[in-house]
Design a protein around this motif. Structure first.
Motif, PDB file in Angstrom:
ATOM      1  N   ASN A 166       0.815  -1.213   0.000  1.00 51.45           N
ATOM      2  CA  ASN A 166       0.000   0.000   0.000  1.00 51.45           C
ATOM      3  C   ASN A 166       0.848   1.261   0.000  1.00 51.45           C
ATOM      4  O   ASN A 166       0.509   2.251  -0.670  1.00 51.45           O
ATOM      5  CB  ASN A 166      -0.942  -0.016   1.205  1.00 51.45           C
ATOM      6  CG  ASN A 166      -2.165  -0.871   0.953  1.00 51.45           C
ATOM      7  OD1 ASN A 166      -2.912  -0.639   0.021  1.00 51.45           O
ATOM      8  ND2 ASN A 166      -2.359  -1.872   1.788  1.00 51.45           N
ATOM      9  N   ILE A 167       1.951   1.251   0.728  1.00 52.39           N
ATOM     10  CA  ILE A 167       2.834   2.422   0.724  1.00 52.39           C
ATOM     11  C   ILE A 167       3.373   2.675  -0.681  1.00 52.39           C
ATOM     12  O   ILE A 167       3.409   3.810  -1.157  1.00 52.39           O
ATOM     13  CB  ILE A 167       3.983   2.232   1.729  1.00 52.39           C
ATOM     14  CG1 ILE A 167       3.440   2.230   3.162  1.00 52.39           C
ATOM     15  CG2 ILE A 167       5.031   3.325   1.566  1.00 52.39           C
ATOM     16  CD1 ILE A 167       4.468   1.831   4.206  1.00 52.39           C
ATOM     17  N   ARG A 202       0.954   5.918  -6.584  1.00 53.00           N
ATOM     18  CA  ARG A 202       0.817   5.654  -8.016  1.00 53.00           C
ATOM     19  C   ARG A 202      -0.640   5.412  -8.405  1.00 53.00           C
ATOM     20  O   ARG A 202      -0.931   4.875  -9.466  1.00 53.00           O
ATOM     21  CB  ARG A 202       1.674   4.452  -8.404  1.00 53.00           C
ATOM     22  CG  ARG A 202       3.141   4.630  -8.013  1.00 53.00           C
ATOM     23  CD  ARG A 202       3.928   3.377  -8.246  1.00 53.00           C
ATOM     24  NE  ARG A 202       5.284   3.526  -7.720  1.00 53.00           N
ATOM     25  CZ  ARG A 202       6.170   2.555  -7.709  1.00 53.00           C
ATOM     26  NH1 ARG A 202       5.861   1.367  -8.201  1.00 53.00           N
ATOM     27  NH2 ARG A 202       7.384   2.754  -7.209  1.00 53.00           N
ATOM     28  N   GLY A 203      -1.548   5.752  -7.491  1.00 57.50           N
ATOM     29  CA  GLY A 203      -2.964   5.681  -7.831  1.00 57.50           C
ATOM     30  C   GLY A 203      -3.619   4.355  -7.598  1.00 57.50           C
ATOM     31  O   GLY A 203      -4.557   3.977  -8.325  1.00 57.50           O
ATOM     32  N   ALA A 204      -3.201   3.600  -6.561  1.00 51.22           N
ATOM     33  CA  ALA A 204      -3.839   2.333  -6.226  1.00 51.22           C
ATOM     34  C   ALA A 204      -3.711   2.092  -4.732  1.00 51.22           C
ATOM     35  O   ALA A 204      -2.764   2.568  -4.089  1.00 51.22           O
ATOM     36  CB  ALA A 204      -3.205   1.173  -7.002  1.00 51.22           C
ATOM     37  N   ASN A 253      -2.445  11.130  -0.613  1.00 54.97           N
ATOM     38  CA  ASN A 253      -2.510  10.233  -1.766  1.00 54.97           C
ATOM     39  C   ASN A 253      -3.812   9.436  -1.776  1.00 54.97           C
ATOM     40  O   ASN A 253      -4.414   9.221  -2.830  1.00 54.97           O
ATOM     41  CB  ASN A 253      -1.314   9.278  -1.752  1.00 54.97           C
ATOM     42  CG  ASN A 253      -0.010   9.972  -2.075  1.00 54.97           C
ATOM     43  OD1 ASN A 253       0.015  11.023  -2.708  1.00 54.97           O
ATOM     44  ND2 ASN A 253       1.094   9.402  -1.629  1.00 54.97           N
ATOM     45  N   VAL A 254      -4.237   8.975  -0.588  1.00 59.81           N
ATOM     46  CA  VAL A 254      -5.506   8.245  -0.487  1.00 59.81           C
ATOM     47  C   VAL A 254      -6.662   9.139  -0.926  1.00 59.81           C
ATOM     48  O   VAL A 254      -7.528   8.737  -1.715  1.00 59.81           O
ATOM     49  CB  VAL A 254      -5.727   7.724   0.937  1.00 59.81           C
ATOM     50  CG1 VAL A 254      -7.167   7.211   1.109  1.00 59.81           C
ATOM     51  CG2 VAL A 254      -4.753   6.599   1.259  1.00 59.81           C
ATOM     52  N   CYS A 255      -6.705  10.367  -0.417  1.00 58.56           N
ATOM     53  CA  CYS A 255      -7.795  11.287  -0.755  1.00 58.56           C
ATOM     54  C   CYS A 255      -7.818  11.619  -2.242  1.00 58.56           C
ATOM     55  O   CYS A 255      -8.899  11.726  -2.850  1.00 58.56           O
ATOM     56  CB  CYS A 255      -7.688  12.554   0.081  1.00 58.56           C
ATOM     57  SG  CYS A 255      -8.064  12.319   1.833  1.00 58.56           S
ATOM     58  N   PHE A 280      -2.573   5.015   7.543  1.00 59.83           N
ATOM     59  CA  PHE A 280      -2.209   6.091   6.617  1.00 59.83           C
ATOM     60  C   PHE A 280      -2.793   7.432   7.039  1.00 59.83           C
ATOM     61  O   PHE A 280      -2.295   8.476   6.631  1.00 59.83           O
ATOM     62  CB  PHE A 280      -2.661   5.755   5.200  1.00 59.83           C
ATOM     63  CG  PHE A 280      -1.845   4.680   4.533  1.00 59.83           C
ATOM     64  CD1 PHE A 280      -0.982   3.870   5.268  1.00 59.83           C
ATOM     65  CD2 PHE A 280      -1.923   4.463   3.172  1.00 59.83           C
ATOM     66  CE1 PHE A 280      -0.227   2.871   4.666  1.00 59.83           C
ATOM     67  CE2 PHE A 280      -1.181   3.476   2.545  1.00 59.83           C
ATOM     68  CZ  PHE A 280      -0.331   2.681   3.299  1.00 59.83           C
ATOM     69  N   CYS A 281      -3.863   7.421   7.827  1.00 55.08           N
ATOM     70  CA  CYS A 281      -4.462   8.684   8.245  1.00 55.08           C
ATOM     71  C   CYS A 281      -3.548   9.441   9.204  1.00 55.08           C
ATOM     72  O   CYS A 281      -3.762  10.630   9.464  1.00 55.08           O
ATOM     73  CB  CYS A 281      -5.825   8.453   8.880  1.00 55.08           C
ATOM     74  SG  CYS A 281      -5.784   7.629  10.479  1.00 55.08           S
ATOM     75  N   ARG A 282      -2.505   8.775   9.727  1.00 55.69           N
ATOM     76  CA  ARG A 282      -1.564   9.427  10.637  1.00 55.69           C
ATOM     77  C   ARG A 282      -0.373  10.046   9.923  1.00 55.69           C
ATOM     78  O   ARG A 282       0.481  10.645  10.564  1.00 55.69           O
ATOM     79  CB  ARG A 282      -1.072   8.417  11.684  1.00 55.69           C
ATOM     80  CG  ARG A 282      -2.176   7.619  12.379  1.00 55.69           C
ATOM     81  CD  ARG A 282      -3.133   8.517  13.120  1.00 55.69           C
ATOM     82  NE  ARG A 282      -4.224   7.772  13.719  1.00 55.69           N
ATOM     83  CZ  ARG A 282      -4.252   7.359  14.977  1.00 55.69           C
ATOM     84  NH1 ARG A 282      -3.221   7.626  15.761  1.00 55.69           N
ATOM     85  NH2 ARG A 282      -5.288   6.699  15.451  1.00 55.69           N
ATOM     86  N   ASP A 283      -0.323   9.893   8.602  1.00 53.52           N
ATOM     87  CA  ASP A 283       0.795  10.435   7.827  1.00 53.52           C
ATOM     88  C   ASP A 283       0.232  11.334   6.726  1.00 53.52           C
ATOM     89  O   ASP A 283      -0.599  10.911   5.920  1.00 53.52           O
ATOM     90  CB  ASP A 283       1.615   9.303   7.209  1.00 53.52           C
ATOM     91  CG  ASP A 283       2.804   9.807   6.419  1.00 53.52           C
ATOM     92  OD1 ASP A 283       3.860  10.037   7.034  1.00 53.52           O
ATOM     93  OD2 ASP A 283       2.665   9.976   5.186  1.00 53.52           O
TER      94      ASP A 283
END
Length: 286
Positions: free
Chosen positions: A122-123, A128-130, A250-252, A241-244
């Motif tokens: 995931n990192i 890269r959009g996934a 990137n997620v949003c 990921f919400c902590r970084d």
């Protein structure tokens, strides 16, 4: 020894052989390459991390272990420490790199390797959009429908009801499929992470819709506005990921691209066939 794992290439030294590693990596052999690549090297010792800062601490109940996720000046670190006092397994990746390392050994629970790969994947992929997305996915008419919800909400139950009552409905993945938004066409990919249901399909499909479930004494569905849709999707992305800030951005970005062309619904439902028919009729129009 090389394994092709979804969109991940894992290189292991010859010493990492036998049933232990085969059991850990077997689910990954059937998935198809997708939007990101990752190479994992098994090492005897990871280097020190100057300036390390812990971001998130959480339980890994599948292996009775405690996890610590953090970063330093060069990259990210996931440490998984079994509660029986045995040595932790650590997974390390540099910023923007697809080359990663771990001190996982044959003495560790294979579940630690699978979860470490999930985090490293995931990192590498999210920039890269996934990203791997916590959901249960139905394949129907060559498109995918993702069902989201908190643990215990009934995602697997609802997709089972689709398979039992809607001819042609099949399960693509039951826990952590991969979503992507390349070329403006959001896709859902089968993955090696399917929870307690061994479903590792070598397929990817355009996403027809995403449905967030909640239990209710009735069956009712409505389409969410874009701001509601983002709020409905974010809890299913990797929680650490919400902590970084960079990972969350990137997620949003990815989720914003997805909801530009994919409808997102909220289904209040009973665990019955009518709920499955309602969601199918809403998404596919029949």
């Amino acid at each position: 020894m090389n394994y092709t794992i979804a969109n991940i290439r894992v290189s292991l030294p010859d010493a990492c052989t036998g049933a232990h590693f085969t059991r850990a990596l077997q689910p990954f052999r059937t998935a198809e390459p997708g939007p990101a690549d990752l190479t994992l090297e098994i090492v005897s010792r990871l280097p020190d991390m100057p300036g390390y800062r812990e971001l998130y601490r959480f339980d890994f109940t599948d292996a009775d272990a405690d996890c610590r996720f953090g970063r330093d000046e060069a990259g990210y670190l996931l440490e998984i420490a079994p509660r029986d006092g045995s040595a932790p397994a650590r997974f390390r990746t540099a910023y923007g790199s697809a080359e990663t390392a771990s001190d996982f050994t044959a003495q560790h629970n294979p579940a630690l390797l699978r979860f470490g790969l999930w985090t490293l994947y995931n990192i590498a992929a999210v920039g890269r959009g996934a990203v791997a997305f916590h959901s249960s996915v139905i394949r129907f008419r060559d498109r995918g429908v993702l069902f989201l919800g908190e643990s215990g909400t009934g995602k697997s139950t609802h997709t089972r009801l689709w398979r039992e009552h809607i001819p042609g409905a099949e399960l693509l993945n039951d826990d952590s499929p991969i979503i992507s938004a390349g070329d403006g066409i959001p896709q859902v990919w089968g993955s090696p992470w399917s929870g307690k249901t061994p479903c590792y399909r070598n397929e990817h499909l355009p996403i027809a819709a995403i449905v967030r479930l909640s239990q209710a004494p009735h069956n009712r569905i409505r389409r969410l506005r874009p701001i509601e849709a983002i709020g409905a999707l974010l809890p299913s992305a990797p929680p650490a990921f919400c902590r970084d800030e960079q990972l969350q951005d990137n997620v949003c970005t990815l989720l914003s691209q997805v909801i530009e062309s994919v409808p997102v619904y909220h289904l209040e439902c009973l665990p019955d066939a009518d709920a499955a028919r309602l969601s199918c009729q809403t998404v596919f129009g029949e």
